[in-house]
Scaffold this motif. Structure first.
Motif, PDB file in Angstrom:
ATOM      1  N   TYR A  99       0.858  -1.179   0.000  1.00  0.00           N
ATOM      2  CA  TYR A  99       0.000   0.000   0.000  1.00  0.00           C
ATOM      3  C   TYR A  99       0.892   1.226   0.000  1.00  0.00           C
ATOM      4  CZ  TYR A  99      -3.582   3.403   1.274  1.00  0.00           C
ATOM      5  OH  TYR A  99      -4.431   4.485   1.272  1.00  0.00           O
ATOM      6  N   ALA A 100       0.497   2.243  -0.743  1.00  0.00           N
ATOM      7  CA  ALA A 100       1.226   3.511  -0.749  1.00  0.00           C
ATOM      8  C   ALA A 100       0.261   4.635  -1.085  1.00  0.00           C
ATOM      9  CB  ALA A 100       2.366   3.486  -1.761  1.00  0.00           C
ATOM     10  N   ASN A 101       0.312   5.695  -0.296  1.00  0.00           N
ATOM     11  CA  ASN A 101      -0.535   6.850  -0.556  1.00  0.00           C
ATOM     12  C   ASN A 101       0.144   8.098  -0.005  1.00  0.00           C
ATOM     13  OD1 ASN A 101      -2.867   8.837  -0.190  1.00  0.00           O
ATOM     14  ND2 ASN A 101      -3.890   7.133  -1.241  1.00  0.00           N
ATOM     15  N   HIS A 102       0.109   9.169  -0.762  1.00  0.00           N
ATOM     16  CA  HIS A 102       0.792  10.392  -0.339  1.00  0.00           C
ATOM     17  C   HIS A 102      -0.089  11.274   0.539  1.00  0.00           C
ATOM     18  CE1 HIS A 102      -1.564  11.922  -3.734  1.00  0.00           C
ATOM     19  NE2 HIS A 102      -1.369  13.135  -3.233  1.00  0.00           N
ATOM     20  N   ASP A 103      -1.333  10.844   0.810  1.00  0.00           N
ATOM     21  CA  ASP A 103      -2.229  11.628   1.664  1.00  0.00           C
ATOM     22  C   ASP A 103      -3.284  10.686   2.242  1.00  0.00           C
ATOM     23  OD1 ASP A 103      -3.721  13.532   2.952  1.00  0.00           O
ATOM     24  OD2 ASP A 103      -4.120  14.771   1.182  1.00  0.00           O
ATOM     25  N   ILE A 104      -2.908   9.930   3.260  1.00  0.00           N
ATOM     26  CA  ILE A 104      -3.775   8.835   3.711  1.00  0.00           C
ATOM     27  C   ILE A 104      -5.102   9.311   4.303  1.00  0.00           C
ATOM     28  CG2 ILE A 104      -2.010   7.082   4.060  1.00  0.00           C
ATOM     29  CD1 ILE A 104      -1.919   7.872   7.005  1.00  0.00           C
ATOM     30  N   TYR A 105      -5.119  10.513   4.856  1.00  0.00           N
ATOM     31  CA  TYR A 105      -6.360  10.973   5.463  1.00  0.00           C
ATOM     32  C   TYR A 105      -7.343  11.549   4.440  1.00  0.00           C
ATOM     33  CZ  TYR A 105      -4.167  10.110   9.939  1.00  0.00           C
ATOM     34  OH  TYR A 105      -3.557   9.493  11.009  1.00  0.00           O
ATOM     35  N   ASN A 106      -6.914  11.638   3.202  1.00  0.00           N
ATOM     36  CA  ASN A 106      -7.814  12.043   2.129  1.00  0.00           C
ATOM     37  C   ASN A 106      -7.921  10.958   1.064  1.00  0.00           C
ATOM     38  OD1 ASN A 106      -8.785  14.700   2.833  1.00  0.00           O
ATOM     39  ND2 ASN A 106      -6.668  15.399   2.607  1.00  0.00           N
ATOM     40  N   GLN A 109      -0.906  17.930  14.951  1.00  0.00           N
ATOM     41  CA  GLN A 109      -0.576  19.316  14.596  1.00  0.00           C
ATOM     42  C   GLN A 109      -0.496  19.482  13.086  1.00  0.00           C
ATOM     43  OE1 GLN A 109       3.024  20.356  16.822  1.00  0.00           O
ATOM     44  NE2 GLN A 109       1.756  21.395  18.340  1.00  0.00           N
ATOM     45  N   TYR A 110       0.114  18.509  12.395  1.00  0.00           N
ATOM     46  CA  TYR A 110       0.204  18.563  10.939  1.00  0.00           C
ATOM     47  C   TYR A 110      -1.189  18.573  10.310  1.00  0.00           C
ATOM     48  CZ  TYR A 110       5.074  17.068  11.707  1.00  0.00           C
ATOM     49  OH  TYR A 110       6.374  16.964  12.124  1.00  0.00           O
ATOM     50  N   LEU A 111      -2.058  17.725  10.824  1.00  0.00           N
ATOM     51  CA  LEU A 111      -3.402  17.615  10.262  1.00  0.00           C
ATOM     52  C   LEU A 111      -4.200  18.894  10.480  1.00  0.00           C
ATOM     53  CD1 LEU A 111      -4.229  13.948  11.304  1.00  0.00           C
ATOM     54  CD2 LEU A 111      -3.732  14.782   8.997  1.00  0.00           C
ATOM     55  N   GLU A 112      -3.964  19.580  11.583  1.00  0.00           N
ATOM     56  CA  GLU A 112      -4.673  20.832  11.856  1.00  0.00           C
ATOM     57  C   GLU A 112      -4.355  21.911  10.837  1.00  0.00           C
ATOM     58  OE1 GLU A 112      -3.870  21.978  15.855  1.00  0.00           O
ATOM     59  OE2 GLU A 112      -5.085  20.362  16.737  1.00  0.00           O
ATOM     60  N   VAL A 113      -3.158  21.835  10.233  1.00  0.00           N
ATOM     61  CA  VAL A 113      -2.783  22.819   9.213  1.00  0.00           C
ATOM     62  C   VAL A 113      -2.842  22.197   7.812  1.00  0.00           C
ATOM     63  CG1 VAL A 113      -1.379  24.179  10.787  1.00  0.00           C
ATOM     64  CG2 VAL A 113      -0.312  22.304   9.528  1.00  0.00           C
ATOM     65  N   ASN A 114      -3.580  21.078   7.713  1.00  0.00           N
ATOM     66  CA  ASN A 114      -3.819  20.411   6.425  1.00  0.00           C
ATOM     67  C   ASN A 114      -2.540  19.928   5.740  1.00  0.00           C
ATOM     68  OD1 ASN A 114      -6.695  20.734   6.468  1.00  0.00           O
ATOM     69  ND2 ASN A 114      -6.389  22.895   5.945  1.00  0.00           N
ATOM     70  N   LYS A 115      -1.576  19.515   6.529  1.00  0.00           N
ATOM     71  CA  LYS A 115      -0.352  18.956   5.964  1.00  0.00           C
ATOM     72  C   LYS A 115      -0.577  17.471   5.695  1.00  0.00           C
ATOM     73  CE  LYS A 115       4.664  18.754   6.748  1.00  0.00           C
ATOM     74  NZ  LYS A 115       4.987  19.327   5.438  1.00  0.00           N
TER      75      LYS A 115
END
Length: 223
Positions: A181-188, A206-212
């Protein structure tokens, strides 16, 4: 962190039953737990490593989530993983431990096939070329991982570094490794593996709060 605080944590680590702190010489000279980690945990459950565990929060969370496995957080900075070790003791978690050693020495700490999974969570990407050898996903490190992993062993890389994500994928494709499995944006992504998103570190939040974007790769080595 003040020097007094560090000294206290070092002293605490010496007393913690879930912390192992061998000297470099002990590691290089037939390390006593190599091939015998089941005796440390007093069971024969699968052994999972977290490399560069920092404060140990991910190792502790994995241990809470998967009680049928044993977890070992590895870092050279004992004052950092003190927090994880203390939390594990306070929560009576018997399936997590911390090993203070350099990651490049892990092949001296574990026997061939003794490990079932390796997690690498938010490591320093070491972007500068002269720091390449310190990236935890270079070819020499991948070769070490394969040596330690059993035949079905998995490696997970979770990072906020697009650079490191791409660098690893290049090595894996070049070496015909098995990318599961590979994804560059797992939460999207539509259906990320539960193990990729089920635990979040303090910095990850913290990263997710700033959409990183958080990247994730799950693979098997094939040397």
């Amino acid at each position: 962190m003040g020097s007094k605080n560090k000294l206290k944590r070092f002293k605490d680590n010496e007393a913690f039953k879930n912390v192992v702190q061998p000297s470099r010489e002990e590691v290089l000279d037939n390390f006593s737990l190599k091939g015998k980690w089941h005796t440390f945990f007093n069971n024969k459950n699968p052994v999972v490593l977290e490399l560069g565990c920092g404060k140990g929060e991910y190792s502790v969370s994995l241990a809470e989530k998967y009680p049928e496995k044993n977890f070992i957080g590895i870092d050279i900075k004992g004052a950092r993983f003190w927090r994880g070790a203390k939390t594990a003791i306070e929560n009576n978690l018997e399936n997590v431990a911390f090993l203070r050693t350099q990651i490049e020495l892990i092949d001296h700490c574990f026997a061939a096939g003794e490990v079932s999974e390796i997690w690498i969570t938010f490591p320093d990407p070491q972007i500068k070329y002269k720091r390449t050898k310190h990236r935890l996903v270079t070819r020499p490190f991948l070769e070490k991982y394969q040596q330690l992993l059993n035949s079905d062993g998995l490696v997970h890389l979770k990072t906020d570094s697009e650079f490191l994500h791409g660098y690893l994928l290049g090595l894996l494709h070049e070496g015909n490794h098995e990318v599961l499995y590979a994804n560059h944006d797992i939460y999207n992504s539509s259906s990320p593996p539960e193990e990729a998103t089920g635990i979040q570190t303090f910095y990850e939040n913290q990263y997710l709060e700033v959409n990183k974007a958080i990247t994730y790769v799950q693979f098997r080595t094939n040397y």
